[in-house]
Scaffold this motif. Structure first.
Motif, PDB file in Angstrom:
ATOM      1  N   ARG A 531      -0.280  -7.676   4.637  1.00 61.21           N
ATOM      2  CA  ARG A 531      -0.433  -6.589   5.610  1.00 61.21           C
ATOM      3  C   ARG A 531       0.010  -7.064   6.979  1.00 61.21           C
ATOM      4  O   ARG A 531      -0.405  -8.132   7.430  1.00 61.21           O
ATOM      5  CB  ARG A 531      -1.892  -6.147   5.683  1.00 61.21           C
ATOM      6  CG  ARG A 531      -2.135  -4.945   6.563  1.00 61.21           C
ATOM      7  CD  ARG A 531      -3.626  -4.710   6.772  1.00 61.21           C
ATOM      8  NE  ARG A 531      -4.125  -5.326   7.999  1.00 61.21           N
ATOM      9  CZ  ARG A 531      -5.373  -5.216   8.430  1.00 61.21           C
ATOM     10  NH1 ARG A 531      -6.251  -4.526   7.717  1.00 61.21           N
ATOM     11  NH2 ARG A 531      -5.755  -5.807   9.553  1.00 61.21           N
ATOM     12  N   SER A 533       0.091  -5.786  11.001  1.00 60.72           N
ATOM     13  CA  SER A 533      -0.436  -4.748  11.888  1.00 60.72           C
ATOM     14  C   SER A 533      -0.098  -5.083  13.328  1.00 60.72           C
ATOM     15  O   SER A 533       0.278  -6.214  13.657  1.00 60.72           O
ATOM     16  CB  SER A 533      -1.952  -4.624  11.708  1.00 60.72           C
ATOM     17  OG  SER A 533      -2.584  -5.868  11.902  1.00 60.72           O
ATOM     18  N   GLY A 537       3.726  -5.049  12.554  1.00 62.00           N
ATOM     19  CA  GLY A 537       3.754  -4.094  11.463  1.00 62.00           C
ATOM     20  C   GLY A 537       4.697  -2.928  11.673  1.00 62.00           C
ATOM     21  O   GLY A 537       4.825  -2.059  10.800  1.00 62.00           O
ATOM     22  N   ARG A 549       1.830  -0.574  11.282  1.00 58.85           N
ATOM     23  CA  ARG A 549       1.171  -1.133  10.090  1.00 58.85           C
ATOM     24  C   ARG A 549       2.157  -1.033   8.919  1.00 58.85           C
ATOM     25  O   ARG A 549       2.762   0.022   8.687  1.00 58.85           O
ATOM     26  CB  ARG A 549      -0.103  -0.362   9.774  1.00 58.85           C
ATOM     27  CG  ARG A 549      -0.970  -0.914   8.651  1.00 58.85           C
ATOM     28  CD  ARG A 549      -1.688  -2.181   9.063  1.00 58.85           C
ATOM     29  NE  ARG A 549      -2.640  -2.008  10.138  1.00 58.85           N
ATOM     30  CZ  ARG A 549      -3.946  -1.882   9.974  1.00 58.85           C
ATOM     31  NH1 ARG A 549      -4.459  -1.870   8.763  1.00 58.85           N
ATOM     32  NH2 ARG A 549      -4.738  -1.782  11.034  1.00 58.85           N
ATOM     33  N   TRP A 570      -5.487   2.708   7.831  1.00 60.84           N
ATOM     34  CA  TRP A 570      -5.256   1.930   9.044  1.00 60.84           C
ATOM     35  C   TRP A 570      -6.064   2.550  10.184  1.00 60.84           C
ATOM     36  O   TRP A 570      -6.463   3.715  10.126  1.00 60.84           O
ATOM     37  CB  TRP A 570      -3.767   1.879   9.397  1.00 60.84           C
ATOM     38  CG  TRP A 570      -3.179   3.215   9.805  1.00 60.84           C
ATOM     39  CD1 TRP A 570      -2.983   3.682  11.065  1.00 60.84           C
ATOM     40  CD2 TRP A 570      -2.739   4.267   8.926  1.00 60.84           C
ATOM     41  NE1 TRP A 570      -2.448   4.940  11.053  1.00 60.84           N
ATOM     42  CE2 TRP A 570      -2.286   5.321   9.740  1.00 60.84           C
ATOM     43  CE3 TRP A 570      -2.685   4.408   7.530  1.00 60.84           C
ATOM     44  CZ2 TRP A 570      -1.790   6.503   9.208  1.00 60.84           C
ATOM     45  CZ3 TRP A 570      -2.196   5.596   7.016  1.00 60.84           C
ATOM     46  CH2 TRP A 570      -1.753   6.627   7.835  1.00 60.84           C
ATOM     47  N   ASP A 574      -3.192   1.844  15.547  1.00 57.61           N
ATOM     48  CA  ASP A 574      -1.872   1.506  15.013  1.00 57.61           C
ATOM     49  C   ASP A 574      -1.029   2.743  14.709  1.00 57.61           C
ATOM     50  O   ASP A 574      -0.023   2.654  13.991  1.00 57.61           O
ATOM     51  CB  ASP A 574      -2.015   0.657  13.742  1.00 57.61           C
ATOM     52  CG  ASP A 574      -2.286  -0.803  14.056  1.00 57.61           C
ATOM     53  OD1 ASP A 574      -2.196  -1.180  15.240  1.00 57.61           O
ATOM     54  OD2 ASP A 574      -2.615  -1.565  13.124  1.00 57.61           O
TER      55      ASP A 574
END
Length: 745
Positions: A531, A533, A537, A549, A570, A574
């Protein structure tokens, strides 16, 4: 009118009779008493209403009269035995001994001794085996002129004959020899169990002292809660046993102050230092030493008790930690705090349960230590160079702005908590990456945030209470049974978070990192999720961006038969200004184009946001993000071509955009007899980091032997994430025949 009849049985009459006996004969009552102190318990009478108090003046022995009985009302003016509402004033001018003949409670007591008689002139208030309880303040001063002869004002508790428990108990403040010019002395009977008990502040002035030969059994500091201060301004304060609190009804913080230090004299029948559960001894820069290690007693720091050490000398070397006790008993859940303002040193070896370093000038070790529960790095450097610090299994390190010089010896499990408001970068308080099974729980209670210094692994729970983890280009890996909880828009991990789970035909939420795969009939084996972020991201392709994200997902096998549905979540921080009323899931397979894999969904009503994909049979090597209809995400790699030049192979490729791109490993494998061998790296080309413009790359593999070859690119991010790009069919290169191929992933 109705008539009421009361019937009383013989048994009821007997009960009433016994009750009256208890009131009038067993419980002593003074002229103004409401309740009296009992010798078996540390119970003070309720404080009187000062507006209703009566001043009683002593007229007995030493003050013109002959009576020596403190309890006798004939020795007081106005007449009557003192009680709870009475402020008692005694101003003797000649030597005498005044004694108690029963327990008694009064409101306050003020004694001023002033004799002009020559020779030995000692005025004594003797509790014998009874308790004098003063709910308010005690003031004692000796204004006797002259410099010759013993002219003391003194108090005495206890009797020799029956090992009794006489006591002077002061509920307010005690002022001993603060004014005057001759000694005010606390004495006792060494073989008795007499005690002095204080619930307020105690001040030994320049003329306040204790006997260094006739000791009471103990001194008790028993304020129910809060701070009480022991101020010593005379170097003749030799105490016997000292008890701070009692662990049941009394939990004070005793603070040491003054220009001189009290000492626990080894000549006393007992000279232990006992800090009871829930109580605190705040040393400041004063000392509280025993006079001898050969005949001295022990120091006890009981469960949940605390000692604060603020000095740099006077005690055990390098600090004012109490010295010269025969044995030190440090119990579970107790706390030792070094909180000086100049550099200190720890030189008492052994096991500590909670050790706090709260000294901006730093604390060093001179011995090896074991910590069983908690190490608090509040401020300053904990310099353990040359000495080991062993952390027991399950120990917690709590760090504010303090640091540690050498990493502790971590056993099978350690927890780490970051607290406070100031931003920090992780350091030696975290186990290194070569011990990935050691860090259990990680808790973030630091509003300023925590920056990751290197790749780390957490096997337990990552808990967010306040603040963020900022990984930068590093990766925090979540163990196979780890999880994340408490992420909000103001408190979450920004950067790279990775985990791998055994999914098979089942489902998984991957520890709560924001992706879920439902169950299905196909066995997809282990699944790795990375992942990204925050800015890391953001998928940025030709100026179009998704949310901040993204997720890279790699299972062992694709669900080619039944497919799987994926759900992503999320925090709203984000969103990256995308339209959350028309959110769309976008997916890229290897180097292919991004395509939409969900309906338009309104996720604006929840935080975290939650969105669900269509069912898909292609998950391996995929990158996922969320955008909206106004920000589609096209291909990132435009082309990947290969050209043969006799025995050389020239590779050329073009990117449309790059995010956090460290570069490309060029990998090659050759055909041997009946199959291709392993991929081997033959070169590396640096990437351009993050860019939205087309970038052109090339690499030439020279002097190849005759044979068949395959090539691929391994694109590597700064956080060590990677993905592969391979040449499309025909995938073989035969040395000597130039050919161009289309790009595929």
């Amino acid at each position: 009118m109705k008539k009421f009849t009361i019937s009383i049985t013989v048994i009821q009459l007997l009960i009433i009779f016994i009750f009256l006996i208890l009131i009038f004969y067993i419980i002593p009552i003074n002229s103004h008493s409401l309740f009296n102190y009992t010798k078996e318990k540390n119970i003070l009478s309720p404080k009187s209403n000062e507006s209703n108090t009566v001043i009683k003046t002593w007229i007995g022995a030493g003050s013109g009269g002959a009576g020596t009985d403190f309890n006798d009302g004939a020795n007081w003016s106005p007449a009557g035995t003192p009680g709870l509402l009475d402020d008692c004033v005694m101003s003797p001018t000649s030597a005498a001994t005044v004694s108690l003949n029963a327990n008694i409670s009064i409101n306050s007591l003020s004694i001023t001794y002033n004799t002009t008689n020559t020779g030995t002139q000692v005025w004594t208030l003797d509790m014998r085996d009874f308790a004098l309880t003063i709910n308010g303040d005690l003031t004692a001063a000796n204004n006797t002129p002259g410099t010759t002869g013993t002219r003391n004002l003194q108090f005495r508790v206890g009797l020799t004959a029956n090992n009794t428990d006489g006591a002077l108990i002061v509920g307010g403040n005690a002022s001993l020899g603060v004014t005057g010019n001759r000694p005010v002395v606390l004495t006792g009977v060494t073989t008795s169990r007499g005690r002095y008990e204080f619930q307020g502040n105690v001040t030994f002035g320049a003329d306040g002292e204790t006997s260094n030969s006739a000791f009471p059994y103990r001194y008790v500091f028993s304020k129910p809660s809060g701070t009480q201060t022991l101020t010593v301004n005379n170097n003749s304060v030799d105490l016997s046993a000292v008890e701070i609190g009692n662990g049941t009804t009394s939990f004070p913080t005793l603070t040491l102050a003054g220009s001189q230090n009290a000492e626990l004299n080894a000549a006393a029948d007992r000279n232990y230092l006992m800090i009871y559960s829930g109580s605190t001894l705040d040393m400041g820069t004063r000392t509280f030493n025993a006079s001898s290690t050969t005949s001295g007693d022990s120091m006890y720091l009981y469960n949940s008790a605390t000692i604060k050490v603020g000095g740099t000398s006077g005690g055990i070397s390098g600090s004012n930690f109490p010295n010269r006790y025969r044995t030190y008993f440090i119990y579970p859940n107790s706390t030792v705090m070094f909180n000086g303002t100049a550099s200190q040193s720890i030189n008492l070896a052994g096991t500590y349960y909670n050790l706090t370093i709260d000294n901006s000038a730093g604390v060093s070790t001179g011995v090896d230590l074991t910590i069983n529960s908690n190490l608090f790095l509040s401020k300053g450097t904990f310099n353990n160079t040359g000495d080991s610090i062993d952390l027991a299994n399950g120990c917690t390190i709590t760090r504010d702005i303090g640091t540690i010089t050498i990493a502790p010896i971590f056993f099978s499990s350690v927890n780490v908590t970051y607290t406070g408001t100031t931003a920090v970068t992780t350091g030696r308080e975290l186990p290194t990456s070569n011990k990935p099974t050691v860090l259990n729980n990680l808790t973030i209670e630091k509003s300023g945030g925590v920056t990751l210094d290197s790749n780390r692994t957490v096997n337990g729970i990552i808990t967010f209470t306040s603040g963020k983890i900022l990984t930068g280009t590093k990766t925090l890996t979540l163990g196979a049974s780890g999880s994340v909880t408490g992420e909000t828009s103001s408190s979450y991990l920004v950067g790279y978070l990775k985990t791998t789970r055994v999914v098979g035909t089942g489902s998984s939420i991957f520890g709560g990192i924001g992706v879920e795969i439902n169950s299905g009939s196909d066995n997809i084996g282990n699944v790795e999720v990375i992942r990204a972020s925050g800015s890391a991201g953001v998928i940025n392709v030709s100026g179009n961006q998704g949310i901040a994200r993204s997720w890279n997902i790699t299972p062992d096998f694709d669900p080619t038969t039944s497919g799987r549905i994926l759900t992503f979540s999320w925090v709203s921080a984000d969103d990256n200004a995308k339209d959350m009323t028309q959110a769309q899931i976008w997916r890229k397979i290897n180097a292919g184009n991004y395509d939409i894999l969900s309906s338009n969904q309104n996720v604006s009503g929840s935080d975290p946001r939650i969105i669900t994909s269509y069912s898909t049979t292609e998950i391996n090597g995929t990158t996922w993000t969320v955008s909206d209809p106004s920000s589609p995400l096209p291909v990132e790699l435009i082309s990947f071509d290969a050209f043969l030049k006799i025995r050389n192979v020239e590779l050329k490729w073009v990117t449309a955009s790059e995010i956090n791109n460290q570069g490309f490993n060029i990998e090659r494998r050759s055909f041997d007899k009946s199959s291709y061998g392993e991929w081997k790296s033959v070169g590396f080309v640096n990437g351009k980091g993050t860019t939205n413009e087309n970038q052109y790359y090339s690499y030439e593999d020279k002097d190849l032997p005759t044979g068949k070859y395959q090539y691929r690119l391994k694109q590597v991010d700064f956080n060590s994430n990677y993905e592969y790009f391979v040449l499309n069919s025909p995938s073989e290169l035969v040395v000597g025949k130039p050919i161009a191929f289309e790009v595929s992933q």
